[in-house]
Design a protein around this motif. Sequence first.
Motif, PDB file in Angstrom:
ATOM      1  N   ASP A  89      15.056  64.209 -16.778  1.00  0.00           N
ATOM      2  CA  ASP A  89      15.619  65.396 -17.425  1.00  0.00           C
ATOM      3  C   ASP A  89      15.413  65.280 -18.927  1.00  0.00           C
ATOM      4  O   ASP A  89      16.045  64.464 -19.600  1.00  0.00           O
ATOM      5  N   ARG A  90      14.537  66.113 -19.459  1.00  0.00           N
ATOM      6  CA  ARG A  90      14.243  66.064 -20.888  1.00  0.00           C
ATOM      7  C   ARG A  90      15.402  66.586 -21.727  1.00  0.00           C
ATOM      8  O   ARG A  90      15.486  66.281 -22.922  1.00  0.00           O
ATOM      9  N   ASN A  91      16.288  67.363 -21.139  1.00  0.00           N
ATOM     10  CA  ASN A  91      17.471  67.813 -21.881  1.00  0.00           C
ATOM     11  C   ASN A  91      18.361  66.649 -22.276  1.00  0.00           C
ATOM     12  O   ASN A  91      19.002  66.669 -23.335  1.00  0.00           O
ATOM     13  N   THR A  92      18.421  65.658 -21.423  1.00  0.00           N
ATOM     14  CA  THR A  92      19.295  64.509 -21.678  1.00  0.00           C
ATOM     15  C   THR A  92      18.538  63.272 -22.136  1.00  0.00           C
ATOM     16  O   THR A  92      19.133  62.213 -22.328  1.00  0.00           O
ATOM     17  N   GLY A  93      17.227  63.391 -22.312  1.00  0.00           N
ATOM     18  CA  GLY A  93      16.426  62.254 -22.736  1.00  0.00           C
ATOM     19  C   GLY A  93      16.106  61.272 -21.627  1.00  0.00           C
ATOM     20  O   GLY A  93      15.671  60.142 -21.902  1.00  0.00           O
ATOM     21  N   ASP A  94      16.288  61.690 -20.380  1.00  0.00           N
ATOM     22  CA  ASP A  94      16.013  60.805 -19.245  1.00  0.00           C
ATOM     23  C   ASP A  94      14.526  60.856 -18.909  1.00  0.00           C
ATOM     24  O   ASP A  94      14.063  61.699 -18.134  1.00  0.00           O
ATOM     25  N   LEU A 113      11.568  73.234 -27.185  1.00  0.00           N
ATOM     26  CA  LEU A 113      12.405  72.543 -28.158  1.00  0.00           C
ATOM     27  C   LEU A 113      11.672  71.340 -28.743  1.00  0.00           C
ATOM     28  O   LEU A 113      11.109  70.526 -27.994  1.00  0.00           O
ATOM     29  N   PRO A 114      11.674  71.179 -30.050  1.00  0.00           N
ATOM     30  CA  PRO A 114      10.929  70.080 -30.675  1.00  0.00           C
ATOM     31  C   PRO A 114      11.344  68.698 -30.192  1.00  0.00           C
ATOM     32  O   PRO A 114      10.496  67.805 -30.088  1.00  0.00           O
ATOM     33  N   PHE A 115      12.628  68.490 -29.876  1.00  0.00           N
ATOM     34  CA  PHE A 115      13.032  67.141 -29.485  1.00  0.00           C
ATOM     35  C   PHE A 115      12.449  66.750 -28.133  1.00  0.00           C
ATOM     36  O   PHE A 115      12.285  65.569 -27.837  1.00  0.00           O
TER      37      PHE A 115
END
Length: 380
Positions: A89-94, A113-115
């Motif tokens: 999950d890229r939202n949580t950095g996983d 989203l850039p992050f």
Amino acid sequence: MRTSRRDLFKLGALAAASAALPSLAATAAPAPVAKAARPLKILILGGTGFTGPFQVQYALARGHQVTLFNRGKSPSPEWPGEVEQLHGDRNTGDLQALEGRKWDVCIDNPTTLPFWVRDAGQVLKDNVGHYLFISTISVYADGSKAGITEDAPLAAYKGADAMAETRESLMADIANLYGPLKALSEAEARRQFGPRTTIVRPGYIVGPRDGTDRFTYWPHRIAQGGEVLVPGDGRDPVQIIDGRDLGEWMIRLAEAGTTGTFNACGPDYALGMDAMVHGCHAVTGGPATFTHVPADFLEAQEVGLPIWVSRTHATYGGYGAVDNSRAIAAGLTFRPLATTVQDLLAWFRSLPAERQAKLEAGLSREREAELLKAWKARAA
């Protein structure tokens, strides 16, 4: 409603002229797909949405190995070959599933989203040879004039911290954030992957699997027959690209190792609203007629229609005539419009009846009739 940035992101011998266009050639059976000269190991971030499955299918047909990375929330199609599936999950950095792995190519489909790019780069930049990023023509600072090239200035971010933006903050102010955050995502891609980066900027993506119904509205409405409201004078330019053309071209860019920035807009000739609607009618048939309603009247009624943007629009007038010469020179090709319309309708008609009954874009028949009546009364 007015033609707004939100609308644009979320969502005379006419018949003879349209029949003569190269986009309206008779639909032919697809040619067999040849194997690539060298098989690649391809990582696709996303892969189960709109264009991702077309990338997967084409890559497999070309003989490549494919790995998908996504949250596993969307059902995967039945692939015509073996596809490795990794979850995170890229939202949580996983991104743990990507660690310690190497691929020749990474195609990044869903990022806004850039992050997301930053975090992916931290894991992948030393482990992939080529990074291809799907962006958008919405990155341009000025969309008002025809002929926008890839070198035009980009939209500026005016927030406090682009890396702190989230899905929630984006959706809360998509009109002001979507283009600038895509532009910053492009910059982050180049920061992470350097000269190994390819940026692809599509406009309206259409065809089978399109859940927005923006283009679907037109062949679906025309197939219903009757008097169809056509916005403007019929000469406003339209640019669309079949999701299959976009997806397959991305794989060919990867095979060739092509880097740089490209406007992935189609077709490869000037297409206007009249040619588009008559092109749809050439496929659907039936007793449809077309009535032009001027842009200023529709604007006064706070009405916008999908795909269409008036060429005189102060903010978006150039969005139907973006320069795509660089992409065409790099091998972007386009299916005939007739093929897109025919295949789109076949796919749409395979959906559940309740889904077909509720389009996500366009006018209801009642609203269309009201507008036609009002316009005729004013014009009388």
